[in-house]
Write a protein that holds these residues in place. Structure first.
Motif, short mmCIF file in Angstrom:
data_model
loop_
_atom_site.label_atom_id
_atom_site.label_comp_id
_atom_site.label_asym_id
_atom_site.label_seq_id
_atom_site.Cartn_x
_atom_site.Cartn_y
_atom_site.Cartn_z
N PHE A 193 0.84 -1.20 0.00
CA PHE A 193 0.00 0.00 0.00
C PHE A 193 0.87 1.25 0.00
O PHE A 193 1.21 1.77 -1.04
N GLY A 194 1.27 1.73 1.14
CA GLY A 194 2.06 2.95 1.25
C GLY A 194 1.35 3.98 2.11
O GLY A 194 0.97 5.06 1.63
N LEU A 206 8.65 6.10 -5.33
CA LEU A 206 9.27 5.24 -6.32
C LEU A 206 8.19 4.40 -6.99
O LEU A 206 7.23 3.97 -6.35
N ALA A 207 8.35 4.17 -8.28
CA ALA A 207 7.35 3.42 -9.06
C ALA A 207 7.47 1.93 -8.76
O ALA A 207 7.87 1.12 -9.61
N ARG A 208 7.10 1.55 -7.53
CA ARG A 208 7.15 0.16 -7.11
C ARG A 208 5.93 -0.16 -6.27
O ARG A 208 5.40 0.69 -5.54
N GLY A 209 5.48 -1.41 -6.35
CA GLY A 209 4.41 -1.88 -5.50
C GLY A 209 3.16 -1.03 -5.63
O GLY A 209 2.76 -0.61 -6.72
N GLY A 210 2.53 -0.76 -4.48
CA GLY A 210 1.28 0.00 -4.48
C GLY A 210 1.46 1.50 -4.44
O GLY A 210 0.47 2.24 -4.48
N LEU A 211 2.70 1.99 -4.39
CA LEU A 211 2.93 3.42 -4.24
C LEU A 211 2.39 4.26 -5.41
O LEU A 211 1.80 5.32 -5.17
N PRO A 212 2.55 3.84 -6.67
CA PRO A 212 2.01 4.67 -7.75
C PRO A 212 0.50 4.87 -7.67
O PRO A 212 -0.01 5.90 -8.11
#
Length: 381
Positions: free
Chosen positions: A289-290, A306-312
Motif C-alpha cells: 500500500f504505502g 518510487l514506481a514500485r508496489g502499491g505506491l504509484p
C-alpha cells in the motif's frame, strides 16, 4: 470479522479496527473476533507444529462465535498464525460465506514481502510449496520455523480449496498481479486501507519549514539513506528524517541540511509532513500500500514515490513528477526543486488536489461504502 493480531503493534492493527468502526457507524452489526499468537509463541516446537496445522483451538473459537452471533457473512482479515485452516473449516462446516483481506504477500511468500537478504525474491509462487523459502530460512531466519510456516500454508490452502472465499480484497493493483497465481480465480477487489481524515491544517508553501520529510522505519528497504543522497544535491534545501531503526547510527553523520528527529508520535509525524513541501517515499521493496504517502496526501503534502508496489496508486491522477522511475537522486532532487519553486497559489491548488484525492480514495466514509458494496455482491439476494 475475524483477525489475528501480531505480537508487535503495526498498521494492520489500526486498519482492521478502522474498518470495523466504519461499518458500525454505517449501521452494520459487526462483531470483531480477535486472536493472538502469544500462546503459540510461548509453546514448545511440537505444540507449535500442532497449533499451526491442526488448529483445533481456532476451529472451536470461530465455531462458538458463529453459534453466538449467527453472521450472514464473515470478513477474514489476517489469519496467520493462530486462525488459519481451523477458522476456514469452521466457516465451511457452518456454510457461512466469507471474504478475505490480504495486506501482505504471505499466500505466495512465507516471509510475506518477496525479499531475501535485501533483494527482491520471487523464487516461490506459493507459500504451500515454498521449498526455496525453507532452504533459505525465509521465515524468521530459521529453517525449522520456515518448515512450520510452509506446513501452516499447506493446511490453510487445503481448507480454502474446499471452502473458497467469495472474494479477496487487496490494497493495490500491484498486489493483484503479484498474487494472481495463488488467488485461484476468485474475484479480487482493490480495497486500500482507511486513512483517517487529518485534523492538521496545511500551511502555505512559503511558510513550510522543510523542503522534504521522510517518515518511517530507518531501514534499508525504506530508503532513508537515499534521502541523504538527495539532500547532498540540494544543500540549499532543508530536510527532516523521523523514525527509528537499524540505520539510525549511520544516519547520525547526515549532512548539515538534514535534521534527524528520532522516533516521533503519529500526530507529530502528520504535523511534520504538513510542514514540508514534499514527503519522500523511496521504498526499495514492493509496498502493498504505502500508508505514509496516503497520509501525506491527507495533510496536503505531495508525496514523491518510487514506481514500485502499491505506491504509484497513491498519487495516480496527480502530477506525473511525483512518481520516480528509479532511485536516481538527481531526478528526485529535480522533482523536489520543481515543487519548491512553485508559487504559493500554484502549490495551494496542488495541496487541495492532494486532500481531495485522500478523501475520495482513503476516507472512512468512502471505503466503508465500498466495503458494503463488496459485501452485497457476496450475500444472497
Amino acid at each position: 470479522m475475524i483477525h489475528n493480531d501480531y505480537l508487535e503493534l503495526g498498521g494492520e492493527y489500526f486498519s482492521v479496527r478502522s474498518e470495523a468502526e466504519g461499518l458500525r457507524a454505517a449501521g452494520v452489526d459487526v462483531e470483531l473476533l480477535l486472536a493472538s499468537n502469544s500462546q503459540i509463541a510461548e509453546s514448545n516446537l511440537w505444540q507449535k507444529v500442532t497449533a499451526l496445522t491442526l488448529q483445533r483451538d481456532a476451529y472451536g473459537l470461530v465455531s462458538d462465535a458463529i453459534d453466538r452471533y449467527k453472521p450472514d457473512l464473515v470478513h477474514a482479515q489476517n489469519l496467520f498464525p493462530a486462525l488459519g485452516a481451523g477458522a476456514i473449516r469452521a466457516l465451511a462446516d457452518a456454510g457461512i460465506p466469507w471474504v478475505r483481506t490480504l495486506r501482505n504477500y504471505r499466500l505466495a511468500c512465507i516471509g510475506g514481502d518477496f525479499r531475501l537478504d535485501g533483494d527482491d525474491c520471487y523464487l516461490c509462487e506459493s507459500s504451500a510449496r515454498a521449498h526455496a523459502g525453507v532452504r533459505r530460512r525465509c521465515y524468521r531466519d530459521s529453517r525449522t520455523q520456515s518448515i512450520g510456516a510452509v506446513a501452516y500454508a499447506r493446511a490453510e490452502r487445503r481448507a480454502s480449496a474446499s471452502h473458497q472465499p467469495s472474494a479477496y480484497l487487496v490494497l493495490s493493483r500491484w498486489m493483484v498481479s503479484a498474487l494472481q497465481p495463488v488467488l485461484d480465480g476468485v474475484t479480487v477487489h482493490v480495497h486500500p486501507n482507511i486513512v483517517p481524515t487529518a485534523s492538521v491544517a496545511p500551511a502555505p508553501k512559503s511558510e513550510r519549514r522543510f523542503a522534504a520529510a521522510f517518515v518511517g522505519r530507518l531501514a534499508s528497504n525504506k530508503g532513508p539513506d537515499f534521502v541523504i543522497e538527495v539532500a547532498a544535491l540540494r544543500p540549499d534545501l532543508q530536510f527532516a528524517i523521523a523514525g527509528s531503526g537499524p540505520l539510525a547510527k549511520q544516519l547520525e553523520t547526515a549532512r548539515p541540511n538534514v535534521k534527524l528527529l528520532g522516533e516521533i508520535s503519529h500526530p507529530e509525524a502528520l504535523k511534520l509532513m504538513a510542514n514540508s513541501v514534499a514527503t519522500l517515499v523511496p521504498s526499495r521493496w514492493d509496498e502493498p500500500f504505502g500508508r505514509v504517502a496516503a497520509e501525506a496526501l491527507s495533510v496536503g503534502t505531495c508525496p514523491i514515490v518510487l514506481a514500485r508496489g502499491g505506491l504509484p496508486d497513491i498519487v495516480d491522477g496527480l502530477d506525473d513528477s511525483l512518481v520516480q522511475a528509479s532511485l536516481d537522486p538527481r531526478q528526485w532532487a529535480e522533482s523536489l526543486g520543481t515543487l519548491c519553486s512553485l508559487t504559493d497559489a500554484r502549490y495551494s491548488r496542488l495541496t487541495e488536489a492532494c486532500i481531495r484525492v485522500a478523501s475520495e480514495r482513503y476516507s472512512a466514509s468512502a471505503l466503508t461504502a465500498s466495503l458494503i458494496r463488496i459485501y452485497e455482491t457476496v450475500l444472497p439476494r
